[in-house]
Scaffold this active site. Structure first.
Site, short mmCIF file in Angstrom:
data_model
loop_
_atom_site.label_atom_id
_atom_site.label_comp_id
_atom_site.label_asym_id
_atom_site.label_seq_id
_atom_site.Cartn_x
_atom_site.Cartn_y
_atom_site.Cartn_z
N LYS A 10 -57.67 7.09 -14.29
CA LYS A 10 -59.17 7.83 -13.98
C LYS A 10 -60.14 6.57 -14.38
O LYS A 10 -61.12 6.47 -13.47
CB LYS A 10 -59.27 8.69 -14.94
CG LYS A 10 -60.71 9.61 -14.95
CD LYS A 10 -60.37 10.41 -16.31
CE LYS A 10 -59.40 11.70 -16.15
NZ LYS A 10 -59.66 13.09 -15.13
N ARG A 31 -61.75 12.42 -22.07
CA ARG A 31 -60.70 12.76 -20.83
C ARG A 31 -59.19 11.52 -21.78
O ARG A 31 -59.98 10.43 -21.50
CB ARG A 31 -60.92 12.94 -19.59
CG ARG A 31 -61.65 14.31 -19.57
CD ARG A 31 -61.65 13.97 -18.03
NE ARG A 31 -62.81 14.80 -17.65
CZ ARG A 31 -63.47 15.91 -16.69
NH1 ARG A 31 -62.11 16.24 -16.64
NH2 ARG A 31 -64.04 16.64 -16.76
N GLY A 40 -52.36 16.75 -16.13
CA GLY A 40 -52.58 17.99 -17.51
C GLY A 40 -51.22 17.76 -18.19
O GLY A 40 -50.63 18.57 -19.11
N MET A 77 -51.91 15.54 -21.22
CA MET A 77 -52.20 15.11 -22.41
C MET A 77 -53.33 15.53 -22.27
O MET A 77 -54.11 16.86 -21.60
CB MET A 77 -52.55 13.60 -22.02
CG MET A 77 -51.63 13.01 -22.23
SD MET A 77 -51.73 11.25 -22.47
CE MET A 77 -52.07 10.72 -20.36
N ARG A 104 -58.76 9.11 -6.70
CA ARG A 104 -56.86 8.31 -6.80
C ARG A 104 -56.28 8.30 -5.78
O ARG A 104 -56.52 9.52 -5.33
CB ARG A 104 -56.17 9.09 -8.53
CG ARG A 104 -56.05 10.67 -8.25
CD ARG A 104 -55.80 11.10 -9.71
NE ARG A 104 -55.53 12.82 -9.32
CZ ARG A 104 -55.38 13.34 -10.64
NH1 ARG A 104 -54.51 12.53 -11.36
NH2 ARG A 104 -54.81 14.50 -10.87
N HIS A 151 -51.56 23.85 -10.75
CA HIS A 151 -50.14 22.61 -11.59
C HIS A 151 -49.26 22.68 -10.20
O HIS A 151 -48.23 22.03 -10.60
CB HIS A 151 -49.84 22.85 -12.64
CG HIS A 151 -49.06 22.73 -13.27
ND1 HIS A 151 -48.11 23.00 -13.58
CD2 HIS A 151 -49.47 20.98 -14.11
CE1 HIS A 151 -47.08 22.24 -14.51
NE2 HIS A 151 -48.13 20.81 -15.21
N ARG A 198 -11.00 2.01 2.47
CA ARG A 198 -10.19 1.48 0.98
C ARG A 198 -8.44 2.10 1.62
O ARG A 198 -8.40 3.13 1.46
CB ARG A 198 -10.85 2.24 -0.15
CG ARG A 198 -10.05 1.90 -1.53
CD ARG A 198 -10.97 2.75 -2.46
NE ARG A 198 -11.29 3.95 -2.18
CZ ARG A 198 -11.54 4.88 -3.73
NH1 ARG A 198 -12.69 4.00 -4.00
NH2 ARG A 198 -11.29 5.87 -3.32
N SER A 247 -16.24 -6.18 -2.99
CA SER A 247 -17.42 -5.00 -2.62
C SER A 247 -17.25 -4.23 -3.88
O SER A 247 -16.39 -4.08 -4.47
CB SER A 247 -16.84 -3.08 -1.08
OG SER A 247 -18.07 -3.01 -1.49
N GLY A 281 -17.29 -1.69 -6.35
CA GLY A 281 -17.60 -0.75 -7.00
C GLY A 281 -18.10 -0.34 -8.68
O GLY A 281 -17.26 -0.35 -9.55
N THR A 282 -19.46 -0.02 -7.82
CA THR A 282 -20.03 0.22 -9.72
C THR A 282 -20.00 1.02 -9.90
O THR A 282 -19.95 1.51 -11.34
CB THR A 282 -21.73 -0.27 -9.21
OG1 THR A 282 -21.50 0.69 -7.71
CG2 THR A 282 -21.95 -1.68 -8.87
N ASP A 329 -16.65 3.09 -11.76
CA ASP A 329 -15.95 2.76 -11.79
C ASP A 329 -16.59 0.97 -12.85
O ASP A 329 -16.34 1.59 -14.39
CB ASP A 329 -14.72 2.31 -11.17
CG ASP A 329 -13.36 3.60 -11.12
OD1 ASP A 329 -14.33 4.67 -11.17
OD2 ASP A 329 -12.35 3.47 -10.59
N CYS A 389 -20.74 -0.79 -3.27
CA CYS A 389 -20.45 0.81 -2.39
C CYS A 389 -20.20 1.94 -3.71
O CYS A 389 -19.13 2.79 -3.15
CB CYS A 389 -19.03 1.06 -1.76
SG CYS A 389 -17.18 0.65 -2.42
N TYR A 416 -24.47 -6.48 1.32
CA TYR A 416 -24.90 -4.79 2.68
C TYR A 416 -24.80 -4.01 1.16
O TYR A 416 -23.87 -4.91 0.41
CB TYR A 416 -24.22 -4.90 3.46
CG TYR A 416 -22.87 -3.89 3.08
CD1 TYR A 416 -22.02 -3.14 2.56
CD2 TYR A 416 -21.70 -5.75 3.35
CE1 TYR A 416 -21.08 -3.23 2.30
CE2 TYR A 416 -20.12 -4.97 2.56
CZ TYR A 416 -20.16 -4.01 1.92
OH TYR A 416 -18.25 -4.16 2.16
#
Lengths: 894, 894
Positions: free
Chosen positions: B27, B97, B106, B108, B357, B473, B635, B781, B783-784, B786, B848, B868
């Protein structure tokens, strides 16, 4: 210049020497060394282990250089022994034996009497002036060659050797019982029958050309490096598969040419007790294999070791040869500066040494020999410390039978490997493995053991054989494993088919309980209670020397004052892991714990925790007192709460009644707390974060006990350890709770206590972010059990389903829960130490997983710069010794 | 020289500018910028965010420099506005403000009309020539100040504001209904009653000194940075807590001095559709808060956007001010080169700009505005690609109501946020959270929403309000969240106490199902079926531009030909994860799978697998065909076998009957396969190693399908991926099995197929030893899912029990299963990529796990050099856009 593949020896000189074991194998290197020392060794040569590697790489072919050098080797033997390979008049016979860099007794193949054929047998007969000996030697050769080289030996022990079938038929035909009753003609006929059997089974003629025989035998020995039992043995003994074996080709000498011949094995000190006596066994008119195989019970070497007046010692029977042997054994021990295991043959009164090597020994013997050799000025303390395998000490630290206990001794055998064991009888190695897998303690009972039994021997609590001496296969292997063994117990009548063992008319069947005292040779009916071991003065001396070299501190994992005292007596320098949850189960406490778990709100939990507080305080009071002046690391509550609730209907009902609630309420709570993967669930610091009041109670109990003892003048160093931390914020949260309470208790009691707050590093993420976590931690302790579980993604409770197969298939070299996986999990440990010290250079770092008592893992902990390892009380001496050895290794590398 | 903390603006110049947002807040920076542009802005100054940080560090104190600079700031305003702070004749009134670097609408606190007291109110009355206005302003100020600064505002929404209670009493006493019916005297009396209430509740007098008022308000705004709803909002929007807020002190202008006054908000383009129309709302004789709060329904700005003939537009009512506003909005959009959200006030016919804004917008609008601004030459393609939040695209990709479906529309409101939602009615934000936690889809129904409702709005599928306009709002927040919203639906009669909503006499109670069409503003009874979205041409254009910048490939996780096609339409460049186990459950297959599991030996398993083979081959045939010319990563079997068996009694009995075995046999197998921690159990490649025949069957199915398609002229690139590998030996074992079969099938069919064998990296140890594993792998690849479970030691199925608490306590910044934990798990990923490429520089690497569709995680994958990412079909466009943005960021950093 061509590469050297073949190393000759004999007649007082050799091309190799003792420190060339990796190249020449243990046997070859020592034959060369003995030759250099002027000790009478039949001439021969060693084909190096490099040729073994090339043999496998080339698919079974030999370089021209190898062929040429072997031919030169044979010429060398011919020259020294004054005989000629394949000569019908004066033929040279040779043995072809394996010899790996590390001892693998009986695991690989051997061919004896090689060079015999229909012509040369006549030369031998002429030379020995003994037709029967000639044909017996030929018969033995064809049989051995047929078994080993031509593959007639059955793979399974259940099948009979085809040659033995032929012999049995011949004996029946002749109406005799013993092989020795067969005549020269009978043996001659057997040779023909053997050859016919080989032709029938393989389609090939038995080779008559000695050179063809020789190359066949060499290839068979190289091939035997990868037979299944050799592979199993290497795995059990951590011998690398790529070392390979050497092949020793050596002139034959005969212990079986007549009654002026003998063969024997001996130790320069007693391998069971370490006592400084010349100790061994021999057989007159026999080949060496007869002693080791345990088929005839051998006689003692000398008067000192004679226990039965009916025995005839070598000292009595062949005093001259014995006197020479005594000179040689003393020379060998002085030269090698270690207890030697030697093999000899006496041919027509003349002594020949066939082998010397450092002798296998029990832990008791290892300690005594090491300490006494220092006293004798033979070796220094450092060498003594390096001489004892840390893992072996386990034998000394475990209970023995209570001498006060009633024992019904049903038979006596040879005290082949010390220790006490109680278990259920099984008669086959496979059964032993099967039963042990189910958690049964078993005693393996065999007429005699053989290398095929190695798997079953490894899992048995004790081994009992009916035949064989102190150097039989069973005895040697059992001592190496530290398994209790009673050998040569002739009173046993073992029936494999019925699975029974009969002693004095009483039958014991598979599954019956017996006990063995391997130190006394006793076989006892039923179970016998045991008592704690008393450690010898030599043990204390050696451990004292170890401590002079050691840099790592050794602590213990202990949850009770009793365990703390045991560990302190074993030299523990503090407690590295005191688990608090075990205390939660005792007596009335579990009721309060359950009340806490069932509470609906914090107020309810606090009320129940109030009840637990005095118990926990008393526990810590006892432990801190027992460990006065030493640090005690207390881990806050770790297991998931459902572990404190009963899971079966009956116990749930009991609990409901006791607590005055409905069983449905209990079940609902159990259900609410149940998790799919509790190992990765709501446990460790996660509990303390959601229920800070639990951490508060524990911190209060610890600090109140510590303050009380401080008031009483006892020095205490509590170290409060937060488990399962994965982020700095978790530790910060719990540390704040602990420190607030700790400060409050000190204020309340007006006493100051030096305390630390640190964390377990047991979550991979904690190791990865150790630099951040160290900002909040005053110490790290690696929990390598959980770290291994999460780094491998193995649940220790479940992994049994595939880990066995993984070891068998060679996918894992070791069980990672026993020996720290240095290449994987070890990276995280090293990273954790390094990153932690990046933030706090003086950060105290230890380990409190099972690995803290595993010698190889202790070495790793030393190398990554930890301050201490912590292990179970009985493993404290093992860790002390392993730490000392690693420090020595490091010093000698510099 | 003292540091600069206060930045002045007004009268065509300013000390700050637009790019100083971190220091001045959005602002403040934009007020300065507007001032610099010569746009009429009431004079004022901004206290920087640094002061907020110092305010918290110092425990609420201000440096002397700050105090001095604020005093200078007030003088600056006095000078420009020609009024004096606290002057009874010509008093300056100010607003105070908040203004954070990121928009937090809204969240604060704000205080208006500051500077009023019993003396200055007379000056205002004189200046405005309006006694009622003077007292009303004073009454509003005391109320706002009492609420915000003196803490009378109730914390819970259930409690009534004490000032509102007093107003209600006054209205009753006067017998009037509306605030506006109260007279100047009434208002004057209210001021006194308000002050008395403050004194009663706080023990303090209401401050009469304007300076005391000012500092109180400044501190209240700084303090509101850490109120609970602001903290929640920051968490939801990833706004760092250490940014702090700035405070803007600015001369008051009044939209409520009479009917020649107004106040309004506007967007330079339609924030819902992106259409290039000037779009906004205003109220005559009102303060700005009246528009946003949604208490009176505002009127449209201009004829273009007028939908109801009874409405009066600003264009009609105040044509001069409107014309000026039109000039300004065009200037602002041209200057900022982005759609602006502006606030203005007209005081006695004179236009003042209070804020500009970048406007929040729906995904549809974001895409359209970005593309059209490129077409208009306002921005370039790169800027356009950066303008759209990848996560926001989700709104466009999800289903809408089937237009063919029968819909009983029960009411219409404003189409405040597009999308379609079906759920059960709840009336309170807390209830929404509670129900959603239990897995219920809910529609939050409110008379109006307020910042306290943020938590409930976040979990609701849709939001329905009875009051408030397009900029209320509810509407603003819902659009930001991408949640469908119908606002200002006046036909609803909502009763919070009875938890009912009555429409046309029919009551709908809590739990009843309704549906909302946020694009049309429809409220529909019951559930409505949905259809797949159609993507606009603008969407295609933008994605095309994204692809020009993008370096990462984007694949999809798909197990069926249908999913493959959907993903391909969304731009997927192959399949990164095709799970084979889902196929095992369909139709008759599960029977064969169970037959395999129950088999006692390999022969039995092979028989059952033979039955599965044709099914699997057909599956792969369909998928490979759908993905022709693109790679498909398959897999091999991953889940533990017990997942294929029934666990409840009834199904077990069914299975037993079907298979002709006893239920005990089924139970015994279930028991035998049960595990303590199945996540860490016998699954993944561990299955393939113990049962190689399973891997063989799968490899055969893949290769037979691939060969068949190749024969048919379809290009296929199968990539066979071994899951859960932790050691090189595991991969070597399975690779050997796959390659043998693959070669055999190619020989059998006489067709060559380009295939790869690679592995998941999902076990921490695999990442640590990636250099070794890469020796066997043709691709990696990550395997995030696990990998995250094991690196944190969290079971995804169980972690819900504490992860919520962890987020609340700030222990975890994000859910690590949604956004990759870059500082912990990310280290392993980076290490895995690096070590893998050490061994194979060209190693193809992808991801993956779920993270492959998370924009921040996609950025990370780009940075560590992956080839990838792979994600669910509907997230493919999100990943494409995120990858493009990361590539642009990287380019601009260089």
């Amino acid at each position: 210049m061509s590469e050297k593949f073949v190393y000759k020896f004999g007649a007082g000189s050799a091309e190799g020497k003792a420190d060339m074991k990796l190249l020449l194998g243990g046997k070859g290197a020592n034959l060369a060394e003995m030759s250099n020392l002027g000790i009478p060794v039949p001439a021969g040569f060693t084909i190096s282990t490099e040729v073994c590697t090339r043999y496998y790489e080339s698919g079974g072919k030999y370089d021209d250089d190898v062929v040429k050098q072997v031919e030169e080797g044979v010429k060398h033997i011919e020259k020294i022994m004054g005989a000629k390979f394949g000569d019908p008049e004066n033929p040279l016979l040779v043995s072809v034996r394996s010899g790996a860099p590390a001892s693998m007794p009986g695991m690989m193949d051997t061919v004896l009497n090689l060079g015999l054929n229909d012509e040369t047998v006549q030369g031998i007969i002429k030379q020995s002036d003994n037709e029967r000996f000639g044909w017996d030697s030929y018969r033995r050769f064809v049989q051995m060659y047929g078994d080993v080289v031509m593959g007639l030996k059955p793979e399974s022990k259940e099948e009979e050797d085809p040659f033995e079938v032929i012999i049995d038929a011949m004996k029946e035909k002749r109406g005799v019982k013993l092989d020795t009753e067969l005549t020269a003609d009978d043996l001659k006929e057997l040779v023909e029958q053997f050859k016919a059997e080989i032709k029938k089974r393989t389609g090939k003629d038995f080779p008559t050309d000695p050179w063809e025989q020789l190359w066949g035998a060499i290839s068979a020995v190289f091939g035997s490096w990868n037979n299944p039992r050799a592979i199993t043995y290497r795995k059990l003994n951590n011998i690398p598969a790529d070392w390979g074996t050497a092949v020793n080709v050596q002139a034959m000498v005969f212990g079986n040419m007549g009654d002026d011949c003998a063969t024997g094995v001996a130790f320069t000190r007693d391998p069971a007790t370490g006592k400084r006596i010349f100790y061994g066994e021999y057989l007159v008119n026999a080949q060496g294999e007869d002693v080791v195989a345990g088929i005839r019970t051998p006689q003692p070497l000398n008067e000192n070791t004679k226990s039965d007046p009916s025995h005839k010692t070598l000292q009595e029977v062949m005093p001259k040869a014995y006197a020479e042997l005594e000179q040689i054994y003393k020379k060998l021990e002085a030269h090698y500066k270690d207890m030697q295991d030697i093999e000899f043959t006496i041919q027509k009164g003349r002594l020949w040494m066939l082998q010397t090597r450092n002798g296998k020994r029990t832990a008791e013997a290892a300690v005594r020999i090491a300490v006494e050799m220092v006293e004798e000025g033979l070796i220094d303390k450092e060498t003594a410390v390096m001489r004892v395998e840390p893992e072996q000490l386990d034998q000394l630290l475990h209970p023995t039978f209570d001498p006060e206990a009633d024992k019904k001794i049903i038979a006596r055998g040879l005290p082949a490997s010390p220790g006490a064991a109680t278990g259920r009888i099984v008669f086959h190695a496979d059964d032993a493995e099967e039963w042990a897998a189910k958690g049964e303690d078993v005693i393996l009972v065999r007429i005699e053991t053989s290398p095929e039994d190695i798997g079953g021997m490894n899992v048995a609590k004790g081994i009992l054989t009916a035949r064989g001496g102190m150097t039989s296969h069973a005895a040697v292997v059992a001592r190496g494993m530290g398994t209790c063994c009673v050998a040569g117990c002739g009173a046993l009548d073992i029936n494999y088919k019925d699975k029974t063992m009969t002693v004095d008319g009483k039958a014991y069947k598979e599954g019956d309980w017996i006990s063995l005292d391997g130190s006394k040779g006793e076989v006892i009916e039923g179970k016998v209670p045991t008592i704690d071991p008393k450690l010898s003065g030599n043990f204390g001396t050696l451990m004292g020397w170890a401590d002079e070299f050691r840099k790592l501190n050794v602590r213990t994992n202990a949850d009770t004052p009793h365990d703390s005292e045991v560990a302190r007596n074993f030299g523990a320098e503090g407690i590295g892991l005191c688990r608090t949850e075990h205390m939660f189960f005792e007596g009335d406490r579990i009721k309060a714990v359950r009340e806490m778990i069932l509470a609906d709100d914090e107020a309810g939990r606090r009320k129940a925790l109030e009840k637990l507080l005095p118990y926990q305080r008393d526990d810590f009071y006892g432990i801190f007192k027992a460990m006065h002046d030493l640090p005690v690391t207390v881990r806050t509550l770790d297991p998931p709460l459902h572990e404190f609730l009963p899971h079966d209907e009956t116990s749930q009902k009991e609990m409901a009644d006791e607590m005055g609630i409905s069983v449905e309420q209990v079940k609902a709570k159990v259900e609410a707390l149940s998790e799919f993967n509790p190992m990765l669930g709501h446990r460790g610091c996660r509990l303390g974060i959601t229920y800070p009041e639990i951490t508060e109670m524990q911190a209060r109990a610890i600090m109140e006990a510590a303050c009380q003892l401080t008031k009483e003048g006892v020095k205490v160093y509590p170290e409060i350890m937060i488990p399962l931390v994965g982020t700095k914020a978790e530790l910060a949260d719990q540390k704040k709770v602990v420190v607030e309470i700790a400060e409050k208790v000190q204020e309340e009691t007006g006493v100051k206590v030096e305390y630390l707050v640190g964390t377990m590093i047991e979550i991979p993420r904690a190791a990865l972010t150790a630099n951040e976590i160290a900002e909040e931690a005053q110490f790290f302790s690696f929990g390598t059990n959980d770290l291994t579980q999460m780094t491998f993604g193995y649940s220790r409770d479940d992994a049994g389903k595939f880990l066995k197969e993984y070891e068998d298939k060679g996918i894992l070299p070791d069980d990672p829960f026993q020996t720290l996986d240095q290449s994987g999990v070890g990276q995280l440990v090293e990273m954790g130490v390094k990153k932690g010290r990046q933030t706090k250079p003086d950060l105290k770092v230890g380990i409190c997983g099972e690995h803290g008592g595993d010698p190889r893992s202790v070495g790793f902990c030393h190398r990554v710069g930890m301050n201490y390892v912590s292990c179970s009380p009985y493993r404290v001496p093992i860790a002390r010794l392993a730490a000392a050895q690693e420090a020595i290794r490091e010093k000698n590398k510099e």
